[in-house]
Design a protein around this motif. Structure first.
Motif, PDB file in Angstrom:
ATOM      1  N   ALA A  67       0.751  -1.311  -0.167  1.00  0.00           N
ATOM      2  CA  ALA A  67      -0.099   0.166  -0.074  1.00  0.00           C
ATOM      3  C   ALA A  67       0.723   1.221  -0.035  1.00  0.00           C
ATOM      4  N   THR A  68       2.178   1.287  -0.074  1.00  0.00           N
ATOM      5  CA  THR A  68       3.188   2.178   0.119  1.00  0.00           C
ATOM      6  C   THR A  68       3.507   2.729  -1.433  1.00  0.00           C
ATOM      7  N   GLU A  69       3.293   3.930  -1.637  1.00  0.00           N
ATOM      8  CA  GLU A  69       3.667   4.553  -2.718  1.00  0.00           C
ATOM      9  C   GLU A  69       4.915   5.382  -2.499  1.00  0.00           C
ATOM     10  N   ALA A  70       5.771   5.628  -3.609  1.00  0.00           N
ATOM     11  CA  ALA A  70       7.293   6.297  -3.610  1.00  0.00           C
ATOM     12  C   ALA A  70       6.902   7.554  -4.464  1.00  0.00           C
ATOM     13  N   TYR A  71       6.976   8.639  -3.621  1.00  0.00           N
ATOM     14  CA  TYR A  71       6.913  10.238  -4.376  1.00  0.00           C
ATOM     15  C   TYR A  71       8.481  10.602  -4.158  1.00  0.00           C
ATOM     16  N   LEU A  72       8.966  11.109  -5.391  1.00  0.00           N
ATOM     17  CA  LEU A  72      10.256  11.566  -5.129  1.00  0.00           C
ATOM     18  C   LEU A  72      10.344  12.946  -5.509  1.00  0.00           C
ATOM     19  N   ILE A  73      11.611  13.393  -5.065  1.00  0.00           N
ATOM     20  CA  ILE A  73      12.070  14.760  -5.313  1.00  0.00           C
ATOM     21  C   ILE A  73      13.655  14.465  -5.924  1.00  0.00           C
ATOM     22  N   ALA A  74      13.953  14.864  -7.355  1.00  0.00           N
ATOM     23  CA  ALA A  74      15.252  14.477  -7.812  1.00  0.00           C
ATOM     24  C   ALA A  74      15.914  15.723  -7.879  1.00  0.00           C
ATOM     25  N   GLN A  75      17.217  15.611  -7.485  1.00  0.00           N
ATOM     26  CA  GLN A  75      18.068  16.809  -8.002  1.00  0.00           C
ATOM     27  C   GLN A  75      19.431  16.174  -8.248  1.00  0.00           C
ATOM     28  N   HIS A  76      20.381  16.789  -9.180  1.00  0.00           N
ATOM     29  CA  HIS A  76      21.584  15.931  -9.474  1.00  0.00           C
ATOM     30  C   HIS A  76      21.689  14.671  -9.840  1.00  0.00           C
ATOM     31  N   VAL A  77      20.540  14.059 -10.639  1.00  0.00           N
ATOM     32  CA  VAL A  77      20.476  13.003 -11.147  1.00  0.00           C
ATOM     33  C   VAL A  77      20.525  12.938 -12.572  1.00  0.00           C
ATOM     34  N   GLU A  78      21.702  12.231 -13.159  1.00  0.00           N
ATOM     35  CA  GLU A  78      21.993  12.464 -14.802  1.00  0.00           C
ATOM     36  C   GLU A  78      20.615  12.047 -15.321  1.00  0.00           C
ATOM     37  N   GLY A  79      20.496  12.991 -16.340  1.00  0.00           N
ATOM     38  CA  GLY A  79      19.163  12.650 -17.309  1.00  0.00           C
ATOM     39  C   GLY A  79      17.770  12.668 -16.466  1.00  0.00           C
ATOM     40  N   VAL A  80      17.720  13.318 -15.433  1.00  0.00           N
ATOM     41  CA  VAL A  80      16.577  13.476 -14.807  1.00  0.00           C
ATOM     42  C   VAL A  80      16.261  15.012 -14.384  1.00  0.00           C
ATOM     43  N   ALA A  81      15.436  15.481 -14.892  1.00  0.00           N
ATOM     44  CA  ALA A  81      15.097  17.067 -14.855  1.00  0.00           C
ATOM     45  C   ALA A  81      14.809  17.033 -13.203  1.00  0.00           C
TER      46      ALA A  81
END
Ligand SMILES: Cc1cc2nc3c(=O)[nH]c(=O)nc-3n(C[C@H](O)[C@H](O)[C@H](O)COP(=O)(O)O)c2cc1C
Length: 394
Positions: A233-247
């Motif tokens: 039942a657990t969703e993963a919401y993300l904040i991405a920074q400094h990841v190659e190819g991911v805005a």
């Protein structure tokens, strides 16, 4: 207008201290004790103060039967009913209060669990000040001030009666991972995280290894972590920074497709402040390359465990398992990871556009490249990560 009592509410008799100038003028400390009833109703944001009369009337109202307000007013004072309606504890048919109350009922929460969840959400809490006050109060003398803690180990029999187990044997790869797992509070913002590492940690922690349709006749995910009722039942919401190819931005992770679902692009420069705000001002997490917010989808779990005394606890345990696997998956790749329960849930819900009556963040986890220098405290007495001793645990 037809009304009924809301479905879930608990009352707490509370005593609090209040400053009163006249009590000071009378020669006392100025502090007076106020006794009051506090209603905790999960469909209402915030605590509700009740008069003793309102509490008594509330106890005499049915949560299941709709009744005309005028009819109810023959048994209870109208002013008290109006006050309870104004506080959303008596809900009018077709009102916003009734809609929220109904949504909570349809989610099959057990009332004490719902009260605990909704009463422990924060918004805009800044623990920097609290930590500062605590540090000042303690003045570096934790044990002097607080007394000794409960012992680190509970010993139930004298040493001679202990049955010593065989030697631990050769260290396995799992031992190496466990030894190297150190909560990271120093991230290297100058170094990008490769897309492969990003992808591997997400897959190993949150990804589905198989979709099974046969066992229950509904799609069930098989993951590397256990989950209550196999419901995941657990969703993963993300904040991405400094990841190659991911805005830089906010994402949701799709565990079956192993894909990112973009939710909102962010200005990279604004992300550290956002992470700091969502983690109640813990700025040492602000440079983490990836922040993952494990968020429980209540109805997914309570569909099976309806009104169940253990259901909410199981959701919390699910997040604990995810967090540990994320730590190990990151450690295996030479990355640092963290988990924190000190979070501003309401701000997270707002940022990601989550309806708190449907899903709720229970923790914030993160991972990324560790910095070369330890400026913030990390607990590494094995010297697995850091060569020299320096600040200990927070
Ligand atoms: C449920 C939970 C909540 C935690 N909350 C925080 C937190 O708010 N801030 C923080 O810096 N670390 C937090 N931690 C990390 C602990 O401080 C850390 O696990 C502990 O100091 C032991 O260090 P180690 O993980 O490196 O072994 C939390 C850990 C757990 C399991």
């Amino acid at each position: 207008m037809r009304v009924r009592r809301c479905g879930s509410v608990m009352l707490e008799p509370r005593e609090r201290l209040e400053f009163d100038l006249s009590a000071l003028a009378a020669g006392g400390s100025g502090l007076v004790r106020v006794l009051e009833w506090v209603a905790l109703a999960p469909h209402v944001a915030g605590e509700i103060i009740l008069t003793p009369q309102e509490s008594t009337v509330l106890g005499g109202l049915s949560p299941s039967t709709w009744i005309e307000l005028d009819e109810l007013a023959r048994a209870h004072p109208r002013a008290v009913l109006d006050a309870l309606a104004g506080k959303w504890l008596l809900v009018a048919e077709d009102s916003e209060a009734a809609r929220r109350d109904q949504k909570l009922r349809d989610t099959h929460w057990r009332t004490p669990s719902a009260v605990m969840h909704y009463a422990s959400r924060w918004t805009d809490v800044d623990t920097e000040d609290l930590q500062h006050d605590f540090a000042e109060m303690i003045g570096g003398r934790l044990i002097d001030r607080l007394g000794p803690p409960a012992p680190a180990v509970r010993e139930r029999v004298p040493a001679a009666q202990r049955l010593r187990l065989p030697p631990k044997g050769d260290a396995s790869p799992l031992d190496a991972l466990l030894d190297g797992r150190v909560t990271c509070r120093n991230f290297d913002r100058m170094r990008k995280l490769s897309l492969d590492s990003f992808s591997a940690v997400l897959y190993r922690t949150y990804g589905a290894r198989k979709v099974d349709e046969t066992t229950l006749g509904i799609p069930l995910l098989k993951k590397g972590v256990p989950a209550a009722g196999a419901l995941h039942a657990t969703e993963a919401y993300l904040i991405a920074q400094h990841v190659e190819g991911v805005a830089p931005g906010l994402y949701h992770y799709h565990p079956v497709e192993h894909a990112l679902e973009p939710m909102r692009r962010l200005d990279a420069a604004a992300i550290p402040a956002l992470i700091k705000r969502l983690t109640a001002a813990q700025d040492y997490f602000a440079d983490a390359h990836v922040v993952v917010i494990p968020t429980s989808r209540f109805l997914r779990n309570f569909w099976k465990y309806r009104n169940h005394a253990k259901a909410y606890r199981a959701l919390i345990l699910d997040v604990g398992h995810l967090s540990q696997v994320q730590y190990l998956a990151a450690t295996e790749l030479g990355l640092g990871a963290f988990v924190t329960a000190v979070i501003n849930e309401i701000d997270i819900e707002r940022e990601f556009g989550l309806d708190p009556l449907e899903e709720g963040p229970l923790a914030v986890c993160g991972f990324g490249h560790r910095a070369e220098v330890r400026n913030e405290a990390e607990f590494d007495p094995l010297n697995s990560v850091w060569a020299a001793e320096s600040p200990g645990p927070r």
